[in-house]
Design an enzyme around this catalytic site. Structure first.
Site, PDB file in Angstrom:
ATOM      1  CE  LYS A 196       8.025 -12.874  16.390  1.00 27.67           C
ATOM      2  NZ  LYS A 196       7.333 -12.474  15.983  1.00 27.67           N
ATOM      3  CB  SER A 205       6.394 -11.266  13.094  1.00 26.49           C
ATOM      4  OG  SER A 205       6.512 -12.720  12.897  1.00 26.49           O
TER       5      SER A 205
END
Length: 793
Positions: free
Chosen positions: A732, A689
């Protein structure tokens, strides 16, 4: 042992010893009598030297008893004056280095004075002559001594017959007294008195007294042994008679019964077990009736029956399912978590409409401190059921879940059955905590043992190894908790309905602190609400500057630290009521622990802010890139995993492929080495990611442009420039909000995850959706180009 007849040392002084000097060996707890043959252990240098000199020069030795056995280096004053002259029969050295003398006593002696400056003890001496005169009194005492000695020998369990014969053939009264005294285990001081007594009549009287005392002790010991043996024989006889009586009563149908056995039989009847369990219990009860209490299996069978009768085979608490009341309880105990509360209420509604249906197993997954365990307690309170909890963290033995088999000593049922017994009902709310921390050892896989427990189709016949009987767990309300979903084995995860709990926003933490945490810590620290007041600005400052977490556990600790300071001031009498504001925090907790470092870290080209997921919530990470003279070498540091290293290589390849489009001179790669570093090098990092952040950092370095300071990004990249979806969007995003980020770049294919993000967070953040890397570059850099200050930097 090996024999040695030659000493290891000699000296001219030793060789010059006159004949009227006797070599002395001091001994502890040993009295040597004339005529006796004994072994003497040599441990001290002076004793070894004296013995070796005696062997070498064929001299006699004198054995003297120490007055105090604790003295290691005895002087002449520490020794008795009278001793026994002995001749050395053999000198032995054991394999362990220990040395021994086998010597025979010859006659008594008395020391006059000791010689100095010798490596051993030596003394001038006088021989004590043995008296030979005899009379009727001496003869009578000698005869009595022989009789008592023969009587003592008869009391010894394995006395040699030759000893009685030897005593009968001794004619000398003195020799008889010395022999018997040498055989007694009296105190050394008492035996030394016998040795020092020269006259025959007093010596015989002393030995007679010692022998009579020892004879009385031996008689008492024999009498005690006989009484003990009689009791054992009587108990064995009673056992045989009881067994015969029991058999006769059974034949006549007149079994008198046993109160303890009857109580167990009543407990079996009252337990209302299923037929299979009741049949097994009665079978074991019959075994217990026929088994003597002294049998090794008696306690094992008794314990097994205790477990069977104490389990709630048919005890079920009544469920009171009121959806409105349940909603009120959940709202009282927890702030926010609307999606989770709605799912719990749906579960309760279905359970109310279909009580006999197969209910799914819920599993709460989220970072520490977000309220997973307390949610289970709230569910139990809403249903009016008992709550039990079993922590699975570190469990690595299958038997801890399913129990040990009864063939092992000390075996017990597993955690499931033990907790059900503790609850006292078959339908408690049962929380299996920390399911992601189950271990695997050589005793089996405990997660496999949970498959039957957590399967609604199978747990109605759960079989514990200890009980070896099916137990119905279908009415038990199981709830699991975990921090990391990926660590739960697939088959076990498939049996549960996963409910993810997100981390809290700052607004939610503030509300939780005001509603719950402050009140709880006031009570924990013994304070009344009117004694301490924490302002809303202080709580906000605690959240922003002193904690950085997804949950509220550390926030509660910090609130407790502040209130402990208040408690100390009130106890000391310096204050009666304390109202604290945000500016008071530094004097209590010190300087801020967390500050927003995004602006400072991204002020230069080559740095981009990425978003990461961790087991305790989301976090931000900085990707730094720099260039040095070299030959197209890529250096990766920061303890990166294999997947993250591949993402960095893909980012470099993509930058090379698009160098002309990005305005990068192609020769830059040929004459430069690229170094990519992700700080916090002690923490392992992995996953795809960070691809977008890696690519943006490289472009920022190679084009000398700085990335916007209030922007963070996540997403996987492909070699074609596509931005691919990633996981952990909710965590996140909340991490970006905590770090002061205003804009978040997310893969366009993650739009479906937007609804999982709390509404308050969505309102404070700007989301830019990325289909490819061109969208990322357009959002990450100012369109106006680089400023003069940036290029100068």
């Amino acid at each position: 042992m090996s024999e040695s007849n030659s000493p290891s040392k000699s000296s001219s002084t030793e060789a010059a010893l006159p004949e009227d000097v006797l070599l002395i060996v001091p001994v502890r707890n040993l009295v040597m009598f004339p005529g006796a043959v004994k072994q003497v252990a040599l441990g001290r240098e002076i004793s070894i030297a004296a013995a070796q000199e005696a062997v070498k020069s064929n001299r006699k030795l004198g054995i003297l008893l120490q007055r105090d056995a604790q003295v290691d280096s005895p002087t002449p004053d520490d020794l008795y004056k009278a001793g026994t002259i002995v001749s050395v029969v053999r000198y032995l050295t054991a394999p362990n280095g220990m040395q021994y003398l086998i010597c025979q006593g010859e006659q008594r002696f008395r020391t006059l004075d000791f010689l100095a400056e010798l490596p051993f003890l030596a003394a001038r001496f006088d021989v004590i002559p043995e008296p030979t005169a005899s009379n009727a009194e001496i003869e009578a005492r000698a005869s009595t001594l022989k009789k008592k000695a023969a009587e003592a020998i008869e009391l010894l369990p394995q006395a040699p017959r030759e000893l009685t014969t030897a005593l009968a053939h001794i004619d000398s009264p003195g020799q008889l007294a010395d022999l018997i005294a040498g055989l007694l285990d009296s105190k050394p001081a008492e035996l030394q008195t016998v040795l020092e007594t020269t006259a025959l009549q007093p010596r015989l009287d002393l030995v007679l007294a010692l022998l009579s005392q020892r004879l009385e002790v031996m008689k008492l010991s024999k009498e005690i042994d006989e009484q003990t043996q009689e009791k054992l024989d009587e108990r064995q006889r009673e056992y045989v008679l009881r067994e015969q009586l029991k058999t006769i009563q059974q034949q006549l149908g007149e079994d008198s019964g046993n109160p303890e056995i009857d109580a167990i039989a009543e407990a079996i009847a009252a337990a209302k077990m299923p037929s299979e369990a009741e049949e097994q219990a009665n079978k074991e009860l019959r075994r217990l009736r026929e088994m003597p209490e002294a049998a090794a299996e008696h306690s094992m069978v008794r314990t097994y029956l205790d477990w069977l009768t104490s389990l709630p085979w048919s005890a079920i608490d009544e469920e009171v399912i009121d959806i409105a009341a349940a909603r009120e309880i959940l709202d009282q105990d927890h702030y926010g978590l609307k999606k989770i509360k709605r799912r719990i209420l749906e579960y309760l509604a279905v359970r109310k409409l279909n009580p006999e249906g197969r209910s799914p197993i819920l599993c709460f997954v989220g970072p520490p401190g977000v309220g997973k365990t307390s949610l289970g307690q709230s569910i139990a309170r809403a249903l009016g059921l008992k709550f039990v909890r079993a922590s699975l963290g570190g469990v690595h033995d299958e038997a801890e879940i399913r129990g040990h088999r009864r063939t092992y000593i000390g075996s017990l049922p597993g955690t499931i059955i033990q907790s059900i017994r503790k609850a006292g009902t078959r339908n408690p709310v049962f929380m299996l905590d920390e399911m992601d921390k189950l271990g695997v050892g050589f005793h089996g896989d405990p997660s496999s043992a949970l498959l039957e427990v957590l399967d609604p189709e199978q747990n109605s016949t759960f079989r514990d190894h200890y009980l070896d009987l099916p137990f119905d767990l279908s009415k038990t309300f199981f709830i699991g908790t975990a921090n990391v979903l990926d660590n739960i084995p697939g088959p076990l995860r498939d049996r549960m309905e996963i409910i993810e709990l997100p981390g809290y926003t700052e607004e939610e933490k503030l509300e939780i602190a005001e509603r719950y945490l402050v009140q709880r810590q006031l009570k924990a620290n013994g304070l009344q609400p009117e004694q301490a007041s924490l302002s809303r600005s202080l709580l906000a400052e605690l959240i922003d500057g002193y904690t950085r977490e997804a949950g509220v556990r550390n926030l509660e600790r910090q609130i407790g630290a502040v209130l402990r300071n208040v408690a100390m001031r009130i106890t000391e009498g310096t204050a009666e009521q304390v109202q604290l504001e945000a500016e008071d925090l530094q004097s209590i907790l010190g300087a801020k622990k967390f500050e927003s470092e995004v602006k400072m870290r991204t002020a230069l080209p080559g740095v981009a802010t990425g978003l990461a997921w961790t087991p305790v919530g989301g976090d931000i990470l900085f990707v730094e890139a720099t260039r040095t003279p070299g030959h197209d070498k890529l250096i990766l540091t920061g303890q990166l995993g294999d997947v993250m290293k591949e993402s960095a290589q893909a980012a470099v390849t993509l930058a090379k492929a698009r160098s002309s489009q990005l305005g990068i001179e192609p020769t830059v790669f040929e004459h430069s080495d690229l170094h990519i570093h992700v700080p916090a090098g002690a923490i392992p990092k992995d996953g795809p990611s960070a691809g977008v952040a890696l690519f943006v950092a490289l472009v920022s370095l190679l084009t000398n442009r700085t990335v916007k300071q209030d922007i963070a990004m996540t997403g996987e990249i492909s070699l074609r420039g596509l931005v691919l979806p990633v996981g952990g969007i909710k965590e996140k995003t909340l991490a970006a909000l905590r770090a002061g980020i205003k804009t978040v770049l997310l893969p366009a294919r993650n739009k479906k995850d937007l609804e999982d993000i709390p509404k308050s967070a969505r309102q404070q953040l700007e989301f830019i959706w990325l289909d490819n890397i061109d969208d990322a570059l357009a959002a990450a850099f100012d369109q106006s180009g680089d400023s003069t200050e940036t290029r100068a930097a």
